[in-house]
Write a protein that holds these residues in place. Structure first.
Motif, mmCIF file in Angstrom:
data_model
loop_
_atom_site.group_PDB
_atom_site.id
_atom_site.type_symbol
_atom_site.label_atom_id
_atom_site.label_comp_id
_atom_site.label_asym_id
_atom_site.label_seq_id
_atom_site.Cartn_x
_atom_site.Cartn_y
_atom_site.Cartn_z
ATOM 1 N N MET A 412 0.852 -1.193 0.000
ATOM 2 C CA MET A 412 0.000 0.000 0.000
ATOM 3 C C MET A 412 0.887 1.242 0.000
ATOM 4 S SD MET A 412 -2.681 -1.285 2.934
ATOM 5 C CE MET A 412 -3.554 0.272 2.933
ATOM 6 N N ARG A 413 0.950 1.904 -1.111
ATOM 7 C CA ARG A 413 1.796 3.073 -1.212
ATOM 8 C C ARG A 413 1.040 4.319 -0.759
ATOM 9 N NH1 ARG A 413 5.553 1.092 -2.730
ATOM 10 N NH2 ARG A 413 4.471 -0.360 -4.070
ATOM 11 N N GLU A 414 1.812 5.258 -0.166
ATOM 12 C CA GLU A 414 1.191 6.487 0.312
ATOM 13 C C GLU A 414 0.924 7.442 -0.854
ATOM 14 O OE1 GLU A 414 0.294 6.956 3.333
ATOM 15 O OE2 GLU A 414 1.228 5.219 4.286
ATOM 16 N N GLU A 415 0.129 8.479 -0.576
ATOM 17 C CA GLU A 415 -0.142 9.504 -1.587
ATOM 18 C C GLU A 415 1.157 10.212 -1.961
ATOM 19 O OE1 GLU A 415 -2.867 10.206 -3.075
ATOM 20 O OE2 GLU A 415 -4.410 9.161 -1.933
ATOM 21 N N GLY A 416 1.244 10.651 -3.225
ATOM 22 C CA GLY A 416 2.390 11.445 -3.647
ATOM 23 C C GLY A 416 3.573 10.641 -4.130
ATOM 24 N N THR A 417 3.433 9.317 -4.281
ATOM 25 C CA THR A 417 4.535 8.514 -4.790
ATOM 26 C C THR A 417 4.564 8.581 -6.308
ATOM 27 O OG1 THR A 417 3.131 6.552 -4.787
ATOM 28 C CG2 THR A 417 4.476 6.929 -2.849
ATOM 29 N N GLU A 418 5.648 8.098 -6.897
ATOM 30 C CA GLU A 418 5.804 8.164 -8.339
ATOM 31 C C GLU A 418 4.762 7.318 -9.065
ATOM 32 O OE1 GLU A 418 9.771 7.138 -9.316
ATOM 33 O OE2 GLU A 418 10.674 8.794 -8.228
ATOM 34 N N SER A 419 4.397 6.209 -8.469
ATOM 35 C CA SER A 419 3.451 5.314 -9.131
ATOM 36 C C SER A 419 2.017 5.762 -8.868
ATOM 37 C CB SER A 419 3.645 3.881 -8.617
ATOM 38 O OG SER A 419 2.636 3.042 -9.121
ATOM 39 N N GLU A 420 1.209 5.773 -9.919
ATOM 40 C CA GLU A 420 -0.202 6.103 -9.748
ATOM 41 C C GLU A 420 -0.952 4.962 -9.094
ATOM 42 O OE1 GLU A 420 -1.805 7.242 -13.469
ATOM 43 O OE2 GLU A 420 -0.541 9.024 -13.699
ATOM 44 N N ASP A 421 -0.478 3.743 -9.308
ATOM 45 C CA ASP A 421 -1.105 2.575 -8.703
ATOM 46 C C ASP A 421 -0.540 2.381 -7.303
ATOM 47 O OD1 ASP A 421 -2.200 0.206 -7.952
ATOM 48 O OD2 ASP A 421 -1.406 -0.974 -9.624
ATOM 49 N N LYS A 422 -1.345 2.627 -6.293
ATOM 50 C CA LYS A 422 -0.874 2.530 -4.919
ATOM 51 C C LYS A 422 -0.528 1.105 -4.521
ATOM 52 C CE LYS A 422 -3.648 6.469 -3.389
ATOM 53 N NZ LYS A 422 -4.707 6.919 -2.458
ATOM 54 N N ASN A 423 -0.995 0.135 -5.290
ATOM 55 C CA ASN A 423 -0.709 -1.266 -4.978
ATOM 56 C C ASN A 423 0.425 -1.837 -5.826
ATOM 57 O OD1 ASN A 423 -4.177 -1.337 -4.782
ATOM 58 N ND2 ASN A 423 -2.897 -1.625 -2.989
ATOM 59 N N GLU A 424 1.062 -1.000 -6.623
ATOM 60 C CA GLU A 424 2.154 -1.479 -7.465
ATOM 61 C C GLU A 424 3.421 -1.655 -6.627
ATOM 62 O OE1 GLU A 424 4.851 -0.100 -11.310
ATOM 63 O OE2 GLU A 424 3.143 1.105 -10.636
ATOM 64 N N LEU A 425 4.114 -2.748 -6.886
ATOM 65 C CA LEU A 425 5.375 -2.989 -6.199
ATOM 66 C C LEU A 425 6.478 -2.206 -6.893
ATOM 67 C CD1 LEU A 425 6.732 -6.335 -4.874
ATOM 68 C CD2 LEU A 425 8.214 -4.853 -6.195
ATOM 69 N N LEU A 426 7.137 -1.330 -6.150
ATOM 70 C CA LEU A 426 8.260 -0.573 -6.668
ATOM 71 C C LEU A 426 9.542 -1.103 -6.038
ATOM 72 C CD1 LEU A 426 6.883 3.085 -6.601
ATOM 73 C CD2 LEU A 426 6.922 1.477 -8.513
ATOM 74 N N GLY A 427 10.522 -1.401 -6.852
ATOM 75 C CA GLY A 427 11.774 -1.952 -6.352
ATOM 76 C C GLY A 427 12.181 -3.154 -7.173
ATOM 77 N N TYR A 428 12.541 -4.225 -6.473
ATOM 78 C CA TYR A 428 13.002 -5.430 -7.169
ATOM 79 C C TYR A 428 12.779 -6.648 -6.286
ATOM 80 C CZ TYR A 428 16.232 -8.979 -8.931
ATOM 81 O OH TYR A 428 16.776 -10.143 -9.386
ATOM 82 N N THR A 429 12.290 -7.725 -6.899
ATOM 83 C CA THR A 429 12.230 -9.032 -6.234
ATOM 84 C C THR A 429 12.742 -10.078 -7.205
ATOM 85 O OG1 THR A 429 9.971 -9.549 -6.949
ATOM 86 C CG2 THR A 429 10.217 -8.354 -4.862
ATOM 87 N N SER A 430 13.496 -11.023 -6.700
ATOM 88 C CA SER A 430 14.014 -12.075 -7.577
ATOM 89 C C SER A 430 13.011 -13.209 -7.746
ATOM 90 C CB SER A 430 15.329 -12.627 -7.017
ATOM 91 O OG SER A 430 15.175 -13.055 -5.682
ATOM 92 N N GLY A 431 11.937 -13.211 -6.928
ATOM 93 C CA GLY A 431 10.927 -14.253 -7.020
ATOM 94 C C GLY A 431 9.532 -13.688 -7.181
ATOM 95 N N LEU A 432 8.541 -14.588 -7.234
ATOM 96 C CA LEU A 432 7.143 -14.197 -7.391
ATOM 97 C C LEU A 432 6.646 -13.453 -6.162
ATOM 98 C CD1 LEU A 432 5.606 -17.454 -8.934
ATOM 99 C CD2 LEU A 432 6.535 -15.455 -10.127
ATOM 100 N N VAL A 433 5.582 -12.664 -6.370
ATOM 101 C CA VAL A 433 4.972 -11.870 -5.302
ATOM 102 C C VAL A 433 3.532 -12.319 -5.122
ATOM 103 C CG1 VAL A 433 4.288 -9.560 -4.585
ATOM 104 C CG2 VAL A 433 6.479 -9.911 -5.769
ATOM 105 N N PHE A 434 3.221 -12.817 -3.920
ATOM 106 C CA PHE A 434 1.866 -13.243 -3.557
ATOM 107 C C PHE A 434 1.309 -12.202 -2.590
ATOM 108 C CE2 PHE A 434 3.853 -16.901 -5.240
ATOM 109 C CZ PHE A 434 2.905 -17.851 -5.582
ATOM 110 N N ALA A 435 0.659 -11.179 -3.099
ATOM 111 C CA ALA A 435 0.177 -10.084 -2.254
ATOM 112 C C ALA A 435 -0.972 -9.385 -2.949
ATOM 113 C CB ALA A 435 1.311 -9.093 -1.979
ATOM 114 N N ASN A 436 -1.727 -8.615 -2.164
ATOM 115 C CA ASN A 436 -2.838 -7.825 -2.701
ATOM 116 C C ASN A 436 -3.835 -8.688 -3.478
ATOM 117 O OD1 ASN A 436 -1.648 -5.547 -1.633
ATOM 118 N ND2 ASN A 436 -0.731 -4.892 -3.557
#
Length: 598
Positions: A412-436
């Protein structure tokens, strides 16, 4: 008679004339001598001005070179495992100061001489020459300076020798940056309460249980894991570095990280009402192969991630069957199953179902566990998003993917972040993401090729060091301002700092009250359930710190530095701090013969 008087008068006039001429000659000679002396003095002042100018230049160059050295110095326990910070800084400056000093000199064009200083109101034929000579680049760096003044045929010379000592400029101890260092565990239990406004270093684990509270307003380094159980609450306002974070138990506990979290392994919240809130960036980077790394929540536990996420690894599952998806033809390699999940971790029933999902058997090849992680991740993601075309497979397929848990972790991203999608994962993961409530492929791009290596180095330099390397236990320090009473002590004057340093493995019970000073023991430190303690200064326990009462720790480095400068030599030597020479020293400055060999 008249002729005699005339002759006498003429003689007297001649004598008077001679006297006047002699007096005038003497006055003229005195005037010439005085003028010559003034000119000699003026030439000396020219040479002195040149020397003062050179000294000011070299002081500034020394300061600049030294500040460059110190700004580049980072204490690295991997590089200097047995040195104090002062000694490590000295080693760094010893290697770097000379080359930096010479580079600045070269950049200014100061190879053999300095430019003449510009002076007002001096004769047109006045000259100043400032020569320089390096005759030692070791420690200390030695420089000879010769300043020469000249007006006409009058010349004078001043020679000086200056040294640049390769010192650390660090008259302190690294330990003074902390309020507590523990060689064992830090245990808060039975309703204990702990609050700190200073840095913590814990060599073992940080354990909270049985309705305990922790609030940390400064950075916290835990070489082991952070564990919360049974209605305990922790809040970290600054960065935390640790092995792992685990929140579990029956009554519901919560760990809040208001800043960045660095971990070598998992962060997990398991069990009803157990929670982890992370407002800062998550860096998960293992220091060993095969370690379980990532974010895990399930069985009623919840985790909320509100900032960037960088995970270099995947989660492990206990090996329940020895093979995957109920098929003995897909064996698990090793003692655990290395999944392709970076965020999730509560999907054991999916990998080890108590029935055989026929579509999975047809979908995953026998060599599935031998494939590289990227290929495994692509196959698993496709399986979850590609229902079988044959209706006969559909019931078991739906039953199979029902074992997937995607609701326990929220991004859950806060208001004012670069991504318009507050549920978008920003960063990096080497594996799958089971969330949201969904499954996403490994996402993002590493900021640089060495990104995780740099993160791992940062973590190691703060977790693997041995704080005892900053102490000299062979030095006996006299205790001050206390009366020892068995395993406890009392303060004689609470307005003055105390010193209690014991080399023994002695357990110490801190008395109730508010006081300041230094307590160091190779044993454990206890805060009993009935005690309220407020301490300003430094606590070091070779074993555990156990809090069942209330403990508040405050940082005041000035108190410790004052003790360092005021106490006797043994106190300073105990903390491995030695006095240092001045950075810039003038060994001599004197007038010499102008033609003396240079």
């Amino acid at each position: 008679m008249k002729g005699s008087v005339l002759i006498i008068t003429i003689y007297i006039m001649m004598i008077m004339s001679l006297l006047l001429i002699t007096t005038f000659s003497i006055a003229q000679s005195h005037f010439l001598v005085s003028a010559n002396e003034d000119l000699h003095q003026e030439v000396y002042y020219l040479a002195e001005s040149g020397m003062n100018y050179a000294m000011d230049e070299f002081r500034e160059i020394t300061r600049q070179a030294f500040e460059e050295c110190i700004s580049e110095f980072k204490w690295d326990p991997l590089k200097y495992p047995l040195q104090s910070v002062q000694e490590a800084a000295q080693s760094h400056v010893k290697d770097k100061l000379g080359p930096k000093f010479k580079k600045i000199m070269n950049d200014k064009g100061y190879l053999y001489k300095l430019p003449s200083p510009v002076l007002a109101n001096i004769p047109e034929n006045a000259k100043i020459s400032v020569l320089i000579q390096f005759f030692s680049t070791e420690n200390p760096l030695r420089i000879r300076i010769s300043s020469r003044g000249e007006i006409g045929k009058i010349r004078r010379r001043i020679d000086s020798q200056v040294v640049v000592n390769k010192i650390s400029g660090y008259f302190s101890s690294l330990l003074f940056d902390f309020v507590h260092l523990s060689g064992g565990d830090f245990i808060i239990k039975n309703g204990g309460q702990f609050e700190t406004e200073g840095e913590l270093f814990i060599k073992g684990n940080l354990l909270l249980g049985d309705n305990s509270l922790l609030y940390s307003n400064s950075s916290c380094v835990v070489n082991g894991g952070i564990y919360l159980q049974d209605n305990s609450v922790s809040t970290f306002s600054d960065d935390v570095i640790c092995r792992s974070v685990h929140v579990d138990g029956e009554q519901g506990s919560k760990a809040s990280f208001l800043s960045d979290l660095y971990t070598y392994g998992e962060i997990s919240a398991i069990g009803k009402n157990n929670k982890i809130d992370l407002d800062g960036v998550l860096y998960a980077c293992p220091d060993e192969e095969g370690v379980s790394v990532g974010v895990v929540a399930g069985d009623g536990g919840n985790i909320v991630l509100r900032d960037m996420i960088y995970i270099n690894g995947t989660l492990n599952y206990p090996d329940n069957q020895g093979f995957l998806f109920g098929s003995e033809s897909i064996p698990v390699r090793g003692e655990v199953f290395k999944s392709v999940e970076s965020i999730g971790g509560w999907n054991s029933s999916f990998y080890f179902p108590d029935f055989i999902p026929e579509y999975a058997i047809d979908y995953f090849r026998d060599d599935f566990t031998y494939l590289d992680m990227d290929t495994q991740g692509t196959l698993l993601y496709d399986y979850l998003n590609t229902p079988p075309s044959e209706d006969s497979y559909l019931p078991s397929y739906l039953q199979h993917i029902m074992g997937i848990n995607t609701a326990s972790i929220k991004i859950m991203r806060e208001e004012g972040t670069e991504s318009e999608d507050k549920n978008e994962l920003l960063g990096y993961t080497s594996g799958l993401v089971f969330a949201n409530n969904q499954v996403k492929e490994a996402s993002g791009k590493m900021p640089s090729n060495n990104f995780f290596n740099d993160i791992l180095l940062k973590m190691k330099t703060q977790t693997v060091w041995d704080y005892s390397s900053q102490l000299n236990p062979t030095i006996e320090v006299t205790n001050q301002n206390i009366v020892i009473d068995g395993n406890s002590f009392s303060i004689l004057d609470e307005d003055k700092p105390f010193i209690y340093i014991t080399p023994d493995e002695k357990d110490i019970i801190m008395p109730a009250g508010s006081y300041e000073g230094i307590l160091i023991t190779n044993g454990s430190i206890f805060i009993e359930s009935s005690k309220q303690v407020e301490h300003t200064g430094l606590l070091i326990s070779g074993n555990d710190l156990v809090v069942e009462g209330s403990l508040k720790l405050y940082k005041d480095k000035d108190i410790l530095l004052e003790l360092l400068s005021q106490e006797d030599e043994s106190f300073r030597r105990f903390f491995r701090v030695e006095p240092e020479a001045e950075l810039f020293e003038i060994r001599f400055s004197k007038e010499v013969l102008y033609n003396m060999q240079w």
